[in-house]
Design a protein around this motif. Sequence first.
Motif, mmCIF file in Angstrom:
data_model
loop_
_atom_site.group_PDB
_atom_site.id
_atom_site.type_symbol
_atom_site.label_atom_id
_atom_site.label_comp_id
_atom_site.label_asym_id
_atom_site.label_seq_id
_atom_site.Cartn_x
_atom_site.Cartn_y
_atom_site.Cartn_z
ATOM 1 N N PRO A 30 -8.551 7.981 4.632
ATOM 2 C CA PRO A 30 -8.292 7.254 3.394
ATOM 3 C C PRO A 30 -6.912 7.576 2.858
ATOM 4 O O PRO A 30 -6.289 8.570 3.245
ATOM 5 C CB PRO A 30 -9.387 7.765 2.451
ATOM 6 C CG PRO A 30 -9.712 9.132 2.972
ATOM 7 C CD PRO A 30 -9.566 9.039 4.467
ATOM 8 N N SER A 69 0.845 -1.190 0.000
ATOM 9 C CA SER A 69 0.000 0.000 0.000
ATOM 10 C C SER A 69 0.876 1.235 0.000
ATOM 11 O O SER A 69 2.070 1.179 0.293
ATOM 12 C CB SER A 69 -0.922 0.007 1.224
ATOM 13 O OG SER A 69 -0.172 0.009 2.417
ATOM 14 N N GLU A 88 -6.905 4.142 12.317
ATOM 15 C CA GLU A 88 -7.428 4.159 10.949
ATOM 16 C C GLU A 88 -8.356 5.351 10.725
ATOM 17 O O GLU A 88 -8.323 5.983 9.664
ATOM 18 C CB GLU A 88 -8.158 2.848 10.663
ATOM 19 C CG GLU A 88 -7.215 1.659 10.560
ATOM 20 C CD GLU A 88 -7.929 0.328 10.601
ATOM 21 O OE1 GLU A 88 -7.264 -0.693 10.359
ATOM 22 O OE2 GLU A 88 -9.149 0.303 10.888
ATOM 23 N N ARG A 115 -5.166 -5.097 7.859
ATOM 24 C CA ARG A 115 -6.289 -5.099 6.920
ATOM 25 C C ARG A 115 -6.314 -3.827 6.081
ATOM 26 O O ARG A 115 -6.917 -3.796 5.005
ATOM 27 C CB ARG A 115 -7.610 -5.238 7.681
ATOM 28 C CG ARG A 115 -7.979 -4.007 8.510
ATOM 29 C CD ARG A 115 -9.282 -4.146 9.269
ATOM 30 N NE ARG A 115 -9.601 -2.900 9.967
ATOM 31 C CZ ARG A 115 -10.683 -2.714 10.712
ATOM 32 N NH1 ARG A 115 -11.536 -3.721 10.874
ATOM 33 N NH2 ARG A 115 -10.918 -1.565 11.298
ATOM 34 N N SER A 116 -5.675 -2.756 6.584
ATOM 35 C CA SER A 116 -5.773 -1.465 5.907
ATOM 36 C C SER A 116 -4.447 -0.975 5.348
ATOM 37 O O SER A 116 -4.360 0.149 4.854
ATOM 38 C CB SER A 116 -6.334 -0.408 6.865
ATOM 39 O OG SER A 116 -5.481 -0.223 7.971
ATOM 40 N N GLY A 117 -3.391 -1.793 5.402
ATOM 41 C CA GLY A 117 -2.129 -1.357 4.820
ATOM 42 C C GLY A 117 -0.962 -2.187 5.297
ATOM 43 O O GLY A 117 -1.109 -3.141 6.055
ATOM 44 N N ASP A 172 -8.837 0.923 15.307
ATOM 45 C CA ASP A 172 -9.943 1.724 14.783
ATOM 46 C C ASP A 172 -9.642 3.215 14.912
ATOM 47 O O ASP A 172 -9.909 3.999 13.988
ATOM 48 C CB ASP A 172 -11.242 1.398 15.534
ATOM 49 C CG ASP A 172 -11.813 0.035 15.167
ATOM 50 O OD1 ASP A 172 -11.383 -0.534 14.138
ATOM 51 O OD2 ASP A 172 -12.679 -0.463 15.925
#
Length: 265
Positions: free
Chosen positions: A246, A24, A241, A50-52, A238
């Motif tokens: 984004p 990412s 993030e 999960r996000s990077g 959480d």
Amino acid sequence: MSTARQRIVIGGQALRWEACGPASERTYVLVHGIGMSHRYFAPLRDALRRSGRVVTVDLPGFGGLPMPHDDLDVPAVGRILAGALRALDLRRVVLVGHSMGVQWALEAARADPTRVESLVLIGPVVDAAHRTLLAQAVALAVDTVREAPAPNALVFSDYLRCGPRWYLTQARHMTSYDTEAAIARATQPTLLVRGDRDPVAGEQWVRRLRAAAGEAELVEIADQPHNVQYTAAREVADAIERFAGPLGGLVAPERPVERRSTSTR
């Protein structure tokens, strides 16, 4: 998801890093505290991947790495960490420090601000209410009673691997470092996180740091001690993030923001 491990040498000092998660633009880099290693970041690492991309590091003298011959103060370790970011060619870094890792993260961001997109400072030290080594020891003893067995086991085993000589060397630097001044001069948007039962990073101290920062958000996780990144990893992830936003841009509040989690986990 693949995991890569590597030992690198920066400025003559050995570090170990482990990367996991999808490729990412943004990378979360997790920086452990005094005496510790990457191991107590495992729950937060797994929650963030999960996000990077997530990178955990073991700094010189920690996690079973050789104790440096040089007496490395906080800025010196920060420069080594910044050198590792360059060696790994990491960009758009969200630098996440816990406890003394906050101090090293602040110095790494100062040494190479172009690579560090934002700062997440969890359980920052050293609280102005207990700056001496004795006072720190008392706060840590209180926290030990509040921690779950698993993080306590990790803490004690990592302390043994670090050894008392290197621990005390770094503790001296930790208690003399001006965290408040370092946060005030940081140019990156900053998220402060603490467990609301943390006796090491007290509520008034963290609020004082938020006031000193240019752009800062404060999140307190309910019913959690100092190692909140381990015991409430999902809630901390959480918050990170949400703060990082984004990939198109960072959420940067115009004035200090405070959120309080109601988690009882």
